[in-house]
Design a protein around this motif. Structure first.
Motif, PDB file in Angstrom:
ATOM      1  N   ALA B 317      40.594  38.153  38.550  1.00  0.00           N
ATOM      2  CA  ALA B 317      41.443  37.061  38.040  1.00  0.00           C
ATOM      3  C   ALA B 317      41.843  36.133  39.172  1.00  0.00           C
ATOM      4  O   ALA B 317      41.916  34.912  39.006  1.00  0.00           O
ATOM      5  N   ALA B 318      42.076  36.708  40.352  1.00  0.00           N
ATOM      6  CA  ALA B 318      42.522  35.926  41.502  1.00  0.00           C
ATOM      7  C   ALA B 318      41.384  35.170  42.177  1.00  0.00           C
ATOM      8  O   ALA B 318      41.598  34.486  43.179  1.00  0.00           O
ATOM      9  N   GLY B 319      40.166  35.341  41.644  1.00  0.00           N
ATOM     10  CA  GLY B 319      39.045  34.582  42.190  1.00  0.00           C
ATOM     11  C   GLY B 319      38.224  35.333  43.216  1.00  0.00           C
ATOM     12  O   GLY B 319      37.496  34.718  43.993  1.00  0.00           O
ATOM     13  N   ASP B 320      38.312  36.658  43.215  1.00  0.00           N
ATOM     14  CA  ASP B 320      37.523  37.463  44.146  1.00  0.00           C
ATOM     15  C   ASP B 320      36.672  38.464  43.351  1.00  0.00           C
ATOM     16  O   ASP B 320      36.986  39.648  43.268  1.00  0.00           O
ATOM     17  N   PRO B 321      35.571  37.976  42.733  1.00  0.00           N
ATOM     18  CA  PRO B 321      34.781  38.852  41.847  1.00  0.00           C
ATOM     19  C   PRO B 321      34.096  39.989  42.598  1.00  0.00           C
ATOM     20  O   PRO B 321      33.715  40.978  41.992  1.00  0.00           O
TER      21      PRO B 321
END
Lengths: 338, 338
Positions: B317-321
């Motif tokens: 969700a925070a942009g760190d897949p």
């Protein structure tokens, strides 16, 4: 300018080939026997010359070649087929031209065609289940056929439906295929009739064999069993019902595990239409208590599915991964290519 | 600067929460009761305040929140849970902060953690099968948990293993769960003992109930049945063997369909170790005649799997897949978070 691919679907008895444009026009189709009894090298050689002959009938050099084969296969190698007997055949061995090639698993390539062009084209997750001499499924997962970790997936024909049931030719017990393939339906009907005609072991009288089958063991086909079932023959109805029950249990299992949007029935047995799909849908709904049953639909592409899927593979090899999206569905549904 | 996410695994009786950094350091963990009996709104409110309390214990604002919940769920909505009773709860309702949130299905989020961090981290296609009060599986397909067309997939606990078997609480017949969940093993052992203690309907003498269980119906646990099995108690051995057979049939089916690289057993019943996995592996190999059986491995993350999977969702969700790829496995394996 290349405007077509060569597509070939290799079956155990025959191969279906065609030339297909990037717009989905089937320029021509042809068929050749699979010389399985002559060994794997002869099969590879026949494929190679068939592809060469098909390509020569097109206008120019093909943009690519797509090839659907049985057994274990990657995009560039036919690893293994018990049916044909080959091992580790590179894609280039099948093709006498220097053009890009892509291989695919036969059932999954048919599933790809039903997914892109056929009965599954509006959904991304479904089961394509051709019921013929054997039973194997193409699981379409997130829009693509899925073969598992090593390519052995989809063997729904050999899941243990009746754990205390009949022994399958594969050595396992109670497999779906041993109850519900076209050959199983024919075989089990003939055996049931024979057992009724024979003197009962206990000496008790049993009903006579139905008149439709003579005592000499005349071969029966699944189509005949279907016709007898439709006509109300009690033995055929029993055998047909056991096939339906085995299929319903298998589809309940598949649904609970993989939650498909739809189940697409193909192959010879599905040609019987509502005689199979109506009781099967009903029984599947009964077996599932806490979730809905997915709808059961007939396949759209008939025996052309494998060749059309191979055409999609050929276009993917040629660098057009989106091929098929705009193709019109003017292929014959059944009994297949011209 | 945000350097942690809030992770929460919502179970039917309790919630496990934690703060996890992008390097995989678990800064703290905590636990709170799930007030299920007070209704779905109370559960949402408890989750919301628990997330707020956890976030306040971190240094600064969390980079995101990951939340594993039961039932039907998308990344941004908890659609339905029979267990908790909610419908269509948006992710934002669970979080009192303006940070990105991602929801996940409880079992599949545990499977995600086993996939990225645990027993499945070297493979891309496997089954994570926690066996507890109930049985559901996380199918890892092409490296990601797969929930089917609508999110109802993985219900291996309710596939019909014995089509003429016992009726499950779900209303279906012969489900895996009704033979092999921890509660089923306990329930079936107690019932078998009671039936042996009761006068036989036919008046025939039957063996007396084992001394280990009194006639007053003292509750039994699956752990006790496991211990009795290990000690050679004949009734426990029979019940345990029936659970093993049901599991082996289910895993044979799963293997034939989905061709997993490995089967990862988790949950309470798997704590019995080789008492379960040895006969299960052996029977699975026997059931599969034409293909190899995948290895059966214990889960690596124990009851932390759900919380750690939620942390991975929070980082997504925070942009760190890619979060998790470099995390060190210093989480307690069992019995769980501190």
């Amino acid at each position: 300018m290349s405007s077509f691919v060569v597509a070939l679907d290799v079956g155990g008895t025959s191969m279906k080939g065609g030339l297909v444009t990037s717009a989905g026009e089937v320029l021509l189709t042809d068929r050749r026997a699979t010389p399985r009894e002559q060994g794997p090298e002869a099969v590879v050689e026949t494929i190679r010359s068939f592809i060469g002959d098909l390509a020569a009938r097109g206008d120019g050099v093909p943009a690519g070649v797509g090839l659907a084969v049985p057994g274990l296969v990657t995009a560039d190698t036919a690893l293994y087929s018990a049916n044909i007997g080959w091992r580790d055949v590179p894609a280039a061995a099948f093709v006498p031209l220097d053009v890009p090639v892509m291989l695919g698993h036969d059932v999954r390539t048919g599933g790809l065609a039903e997914s892109v062009l056929g009965a599954g084209r509006t959904v991304s997750d479904f089961l394509f289940l051709p019921i013929g001499t054997g039973i194997a499924g193409a699981m379409i997962v997130n829009g693509e056929p899925y073969g598992g970790a090593s390519g052995w997936g989809g063997e729904i024909g050999h899941i243990p439906v009746f754990p205390d049931g009949e022994t399958c030719a594969c050595g396992q017990v109670g497999c779906l295929e041993t109850y519900a393939s076209a050959s199983a339906v024919a075989r089990r009907y003939a055996a049931r009739v024979a057992s009724l005609a024979a003197p009962a072991p206990s000496g008790l009288p049993l009903p006579a064999a139905p008149a439709a089958v003579d005592g000499a063991g005349t071969p029966v086909t699944a189509e005949q069993v279907a016709a007898l079932t439709a006509a109300g023959d009690p033995v055929a109805t029993q055998i047909w019902g056991e096939a339906v029950e085995a299929l319903a249990l298998s589809l309940a299992t598949y649904t609970l595990l993989l939650d498909p949007s739809v189940i697409v029935l193909g192959g010879g047995l599905a040609e019987s239409g509502p005689l199979l799909s109506d009781p099967l849908s009903g029984r599947l709904r009964e077996l599932l208590t806490f979730r809905e049953a997915p709808p059961i639909r007939p396949a759209a592409l008939g025996v052309s599915a494998g060749m059309l899927g191979a055409a999609l593979l050929g276009w993917r090899a040629a660098g057009d991964p989106g091929a098929g999206a705009t193709w019109r569905l003017d292929v014959p549904k059944s009994p297949g290519v011209a």
